[in-house]
Design a protein around this motif. Structure first.
Motif, mmCIF file in Angstrom:
data_model
loop_
_atom_site.group_PDB
_atom_site.id
_atom_site.type_symbol
_atom_site.label_atom_id
_atom_site.label_comp_id
_atom_site.label_asym_id
_atom_site.label_seq_id
_atom_site.Cartn_x
_atom_site.Cartn_y
_atom_site.Cartn_z
ATOM 1 N N LYS A 151 0.810 -1.219 0.000
ATOM 2 C CA LYS A 151 0.000 0.000 0.000
ATOM 3 C C LYS A 151 0.843 1.268 0.000
ATOM 4 O O LYS A 151 0.318 2.374 -0.150
ATOM 5 N N GLY A 152 2.154 1.133 0.201
ATOM 6 C CA GLY A 152 3.009 2.304 0.300
ATOM 7 C C GLY A 152 2.921 2.985 1.641
ATOM 8 O O GLY A 152 2.916 4.220 1.740
ATOM 9 N N VAL A 153 2.842 2.177 2.697
ATOM 10 C CA VAL A 153 2.770 2.711 4.062
ATOM 11 C C VAL A 153 3.925 2.151 4.887
ATOM 12 O O VAL A 153 4.061 0.938 5.037
ATOM 13 N N LEU A 154 4.760 3.035 5.385
ATOM 14 C CA LEU A 154 5.801 2.681 6.349
ATOM 15 C C LEU A 154 5.202 2.896 7.728
ATOM 16 O O LEU A 154 4.861 4.026 8.095
ATOM 17 N N HIS A 155 5.069 1.843 8.511
ATOM 18 C CA HIS A 155 4.393 1.980 9.804
ATOM 19 C C HIS A 155 5.207 2.824 10.776
ATOM 20 O O HIS A 155 4.672 3.669 11.495
ATOM 21 N N GLY A 156 6.504 2.593 10.837
ATOM 22 C CA GLY A 156 7.389 3.425 11.644
ATOM 23 C C GLY A 156 7.418 3.116 13.122
ATOM 24 O O GLY A 156 8.190 3.726 13.864
ATOM 25 N N ASP A 157 6.567 2.171 13.572
ATOM 26 C CA ASP A 157 6.468 1.908 15.011
ATOM 27 C C ASP A 157 6.138 0.441 15.265
ATOM 28 O O ASP A 157 5.252 0.119 16.059
ATOM 29 N N VAL A 158 6.854 -0.436 14.570
ATOM 30 C CA VAL A 158 6.621 -1.874 14.726
ATOM 31 C C VAL A 158 7.181 -2.305 16.079
ATOM 32 O O VAL A 158 8.392 -2.421 16.270
ATOM 33 N N TYR A 159 6.277 -2.508 17.017
ATOM 34 C CA TYR A 159 6.651 -2.779 18.397
ATOM 35 C C TYR A 159 5.612 -3.713 19.028
ATOM 36 O O TYR A 159 4.443 -3.754 18.624
ATOM 37 N N ALA A 160 6.046 -4.397 20.081
ATOM 38 C CA ALA A 160 5.118 -5.219 20.859
ATOM 39 C C ALA A 160 4.050 -4.358 21.522
ATOM 40 O O ALA A 160 2.905 -4.782 21.657
#
Length: 439
Positions: A336-345
């Motif tokens: 989709k062209g989305v960098l989440h930037g906060d991949v965390y538990a």
């Protein structure tokens, strides 16, 4: 919270933590009497504009918060505080960051929501820097010297005036969490579908469900005669203000809409309108009962890594289910062209079966994924974040029987691939998803 009277009377002698918020216009020199013990100083929410040169006598000081004070310049004396690891000047009026005002010992620097146009070249001396928060400023470029900060893991540069991301950014070996929405170099296209809206007055707000850096989440009931499309019960996120530590509310809304639907994503249903205080918000699917946070946010000591209660363990089937679900979400977001930037538990919810729900687009950036080099670089940055999440799961893995040892070995190998310091050597999310399916 302490009082000025306590400080002046000597009642706080020997304290390691001091917090004063009482309209201070000048730095209380009595604080210097705590130089032998003071480690954490919080003078946020006052009317300070300067620090005295004697501030450097606080040689034990590790953490200082001076947010919400009308500083226009970052005090140069901070550069002489050789043990400072965390510095917070959020929502001041800082325009200038002088050379050598940031000590080389700094590991976490918060300059969010100021008026900064340039960073000093001397920031390159901060080789221990792990977390750099610069959202909501007026930066047009990042200094080349920042490339020396090889330990930098989290970078927030949303809501600035950056024309492009420098090439050296993708040579930082540990960069894993990046947010750059709200800049000329980020895409700004809204989701290409009709956006549902819901008026605040059409919702019956019930209890608060949670609170994060960007907003407060409530449980609400939808008045059926006002919106028959929405479910009867929803979650409502109301944004706190115009700038968060991660960026702008409108960018979070944009990314949430562009992300669309996925079985392991918290569903975005509508944009909130008609808030009595004109605040922005989102209407989301209500999390089913039985889900809880996979982990807690980083602490002052862990800085970039999530925290877990003592005794936390995950079974191998749960680790596999969580990892597969999050990998699937990240394949979807990349497409989709989305960098989440906060991949965390701490942004992941799980139920008793280990099924994950992923959310919180506060640090997300919509980017042009037709630009292949950029898309690959951004994906590989996020892959390292996934590697950290997988490492957290494996660090808390419950003992497994001998016959599962090869599965654990394969998971550790995949984690190591994701954490490689050479960005281009890391696997894609599609490759990760395939590997997890085969394990």
């Amino acid at each position: 919270m302490h009082t000025l009277e306590q400080l002046q009377s000597g009642a706080l002698t020997g304290t390691t933590h001091l917090k004063l918020s009482c309209g201070l216009t000048h730095f209380p020199m009595e604080i210097l009497q705590l130089a032998d013990t003071l480690e954490v100083l919080d003078l946020s929410g006052n009317s300070l504009t300067a620090l005295p040169q004697e501030f450097a006598r606080l040689t034990k000081l590790r953490i200082v918060f001076l947010s919400n004070n009308p500083f226009t310049e970052l005090p140069v004396v901070l550069g002489r505080c050789g043990h400072l690891e965390m510095i917070g000047f959020k929502a001041c009026q800082i325009e200038t960051v002088p050379e050598n005002s940031i000590p080389a010992s700094c590991r976490w620097l918060i300059l969010t929501d100021n008026k900064i146009t340039h960073l000093p070249a001397s920031i390159g001396n901060c080789t221990q820097m792990q977390k750099l928060m610069l959202a909501g400023n007026r930066l047009q470029a990042l200094p080349q010297e920042l490339a020396n900060c090889k330990n930098l893991e989290l970078l927030r540069i949303s809501a600035n005036q950056l024309q492009q991301l420098p090439d050296w950014l993708f040579n930082l070996p540990k960069l894993a969490w990046l947010a750059f929405a709200g800049n000329p170099c980020s895409a700004s296209n809204l989701a290409q579908h009709k956006v549902q809206t819901t008026n605040w007055n059409h919702l019956g707000i019930e209890e608060q469900l949670g609170e994060g850096a960007s907003g407060i989440i409530y449980k609400a009931k939808v008045k059926p005669e006002t919106n028959p499309i929405l479910p009867e019960e929803v979650a409502v996120k109301v944004f706190k203000g115009s700038v968060t530590s991660d960026g702008l509310p409108e960018d979070e809304i944009n990314a949430s809409l562009v992300a669309g639907a996925h079985p392991n994503l918290v569903e975005t249903l509508a944009i909130l309108t008609g808030h009595p205080e004109k605040k922005q918000g989102l209407v989301m699917g209500l999390i089913p009962e039985g889900f809880s946070n996979l982990g807690g946010p980083p602490s002052f000591s862990t800085i970039t890594r999530d925290t877990f209660p003592p005794g936390t363990t995950f079974t191998l089937p749960h680790v596999l289910t969580i990892a597969r679900g999050i990998a699937s979400v990240l394949v979807h977001l990349q497409a989709k062209g989305v960098l989440h930037g906060d991949v965390y538990a701490h942004n992941t919810l799980v139920n008793k079966h280990g099924n994950p729900l992923f959310g919180d687009f506060g640090a997300a950036t919509v980017f042009d994924n037709t630009k292949a080099p950029l898309a690959v670089n951004l994906e590989r940055v996020e892959v390292r974040a996934f590697g950290c999440l997988l490492d957290d799961l494996l660090q808390h893995l419950a003992p497994v029987p001998a016959e599962d040892s090869q599965t654990v070995k394969a998971l550790k190998s995949l984690r190591d691939q994701c954490l490689q310091t050479d960005l281009i050597q890391r696997p894609s999310f599609l490759e990760i998803e395939t590997s997890l399916t085969d394990i």
